[in-house]
Design a protein around this motif. Structure first.
Motif, PDB file in Angstrom:
ATOM      1  N   GLU A  29      34.062  31.893  26.547  1.00  0.00           N
ATOM      2  CA  GLU A  29      34.916  33.043  26.824  1.00  0.00           C
ATOM      3  C   GLU A  29      35.324  33.048  28.298  1.00  0.00           C
ATOM      4  O   GLU A  29      34.482  33.023  29.191  1.00  0.00           O
ATOM      5  CB  GLU A  29      34.205  34.357  26.485  1.00  0.00           C
ATOM      6  CG  GLU A  29      35.126  35.533  26.579  1.00  0.00           C
ATOM      7  CD  GLU A  29      34.513  36.809  26.026  1.00  0.00           C
ATOM      8  OE1 GLU A  29      35.156  37.843  26.195  1.00  0.00           O
ATOM      9  OE2 GLU A  29      33.429  36.782  25.437  1.00  0.00           O
ATOM     10  N   TYR A  30      36.645  33.036  28.524  1.00  0.00           N
ATOM     11  CA  TYR A  30      37.213  33.053  29.869  1.00  0.00           C
ATOM     12  C   TYR A  30      38.185  34.215  29.990  1.00  0.00           C
ATOM     13  O   TYR A  30      38.756  34.667  29.010  1.00  0.00           O
ATOM     14  CB  TYR A  30      37.954  31.744  30.164  1.00  0.00           C
ATOM     15  CG  TYR A  30      37.045  30.549  30.211  1.00  0.00           C
ATOM     16  CD1 TYR A  30      36.465  30.141  31.395  1.00  0.00           C
ATOM     17  CD2 TYR A  30      36.757  29.829  29.049  1.00  0.00           C
ATOM     18  CE1 TYR A  30      35.623  29.048  31.446  1.00  0.00           C
ATOM     19  CE2 TYR A  30      35.921  28.739  29.083  1.00  0.00           C
ATOM     20  CZ  TYR A  30      35.355  28.346  30.285  1.00  0.00           C
ATOM     21  OH  TYR A  30      34.516  27.272  30.326  1.00  0.00           O
ATOM     22  N   SER A  31      38.404  34.661  31.229  1.00  0.00           N
ATOM     23  CA  SER A  31      39.346  35.737  31.480  1.00  0.00           C
ATOM     24  C   SER A  31      39.998  35.497  32.842  1.00  0.00           C
ATOM     25  O   SER A  31      39.312  35.147  33.806  1.00  0.00           O
ATOM     26  CB  SER A  31      38.603  37.080  31.480  1.00  0.00           C
ATOM     27  OG  SER A  31      39.493  38.145  31.730  1.00  0.00           O
ATOM     28  N   THR A  32      41.314  35.654  32.903  1.00  0.00           N
ATOM     29  CA  THR A  32      42.023  35.578  34.176  1.00  0.00           C
ATOM     30  C   THR A  32      42.172  37.004  34.680  1.00  0.00           C
ATOM     31  O   THR A  32      42.770  37.832  34.007  1.00  0.00           O
ATOM     32  CB  THR A  32      43.407  34.914  34.000  1.00  0.00           C
ATOM     33  OG1 THR A  32      43.220  33.610  33.448  1.00  0.00           O
ATOM     34  CG2 THR A  32      44.124  34.817  35.325  1.00  0.00           C
ATOM     35  N   ASP A  33      41.600  37.273  35.842  1.00  0.00           N
ATOM     36  CA  ASP A  33      41.552  38.644  36.343  1.00  0.00           C
ATOM     37  C   ASP A  33      42.155  38.738  37.744  1.00  0.00           C
ATOM     38  O   ASP A  33      42.083  37.806  38.533  1.00  0.00           O
ATOM     39  CB  ASP A  33      40.108  39.141  36.345  1.00  0.00           C
ATOM     40  CG  ASP A  33      39.541  39.194  34.942  1.00  0.00           C
ATOM     41  OD1 ASP A  33      40.060  39.989  34.141  1.00  0.00           O
ATOM     42  OD2 ASP A  33      38.613  38.437  34.644  1.00  0.00           O
ATOM     43  N   VAL A  34      42.745  39.898  38.037  1.00  0.00           N
ATOM     44  CA  VAL A  34      43.444  40.148  39.291  1.00  0.00           C
ATOM     45  C   VAL A  34      42.623  41.098  40.163  1.00  0.00           C
ATOM     46  O   VAL A  34      42.119  42.120  39.679  1.00  0.00           O
ATOM     47  CB  VAL A  34      44.846  40.747  39.011  1.00  0.00           C
ATOM     48  CG1 VAL A  34      45.579  41.069  40.308  1.00  0.00           C
ATOM     49  CG2 VAL A  34      45.666  39.808  38.144  1.00  0.00           C
ATOM     50  N   LYS A  35      42.497  40.747  41.442  1.00  0.00           N
ATOM     51  CA  LYS A  35      41.764  41.573  42.401  1.00  0.00           C
ATOM     52  C   LYS A  35      42.243  43.020  42.326  1.00  0.00           C
ATOM     53  O   LYS A  35      43.439  43.289  42.307  1.00  0.00           O
ATOM     54  CB  LYS A  35      41.968  41.034  43.814  1.00  0.00           C
ATOM     55  CG  LYS A  35      41.219  41.795  44.876  1.00  0.00           C
ATOM     56  CD  LYS A  35      41.439  41.174  46.236  1.00  0.00           C
ATOM     57  CE  LYS A  35      40.682  41.966  47.305  1.00  0.00           C
ATOM     58  NZ  LYS A  35      40.829  41.321  48.622  1.00  0.00           N
ATOM     59  N   GLY A  36      41.301  43.957  42.269  1.00  0.00           N
ATOM     60  CA  GLY A  36      41.615  45.378  42.207  1.00  0.00           C
ATOM     61  C   GLY A  36      41.714  45.936  40.798  1.00  0.00           C
ATOM     62  O   GLY A  36      41.637  47.141  40.599  1.00  0.00           O
TER      63      GLY A  36
END
Length: 61
Positions: A29-36
């Motif tokens: 399981e992977y997730s691309t996440d954005v700061k904040g």
């Protein structure tokens, strides 16, 4: 402790934009996440407890 070693719980604020991996160790399981933004919940089938940084979006965080 480096960013790659730290486990972030679902709902916490993302400290560094990048690709995060579930900490269960199965690499499924992977997730691309954005700061904040907030970390998403883990899938029910996952036995992990949070997200670990796999690759920052920009070198150096």
């Amino acid at each position: 402790m480096t960013d790659e070693d730290q486990v972030h719980r679902p709902g916490e604020t993302v400290p560094v934009s990048g690709i995060y991996e579930c900490d269960c160790g199965q690499g499924h399981e992977y997730s691309t996440d954005v700061k904040g933004h907030r970390f998403p919940p883990l899938h029910e089938a996952c036995s992990g407890s949070g997200w670990k940084l796999k690759a920052p979006a920009h070198p150096g965080g």
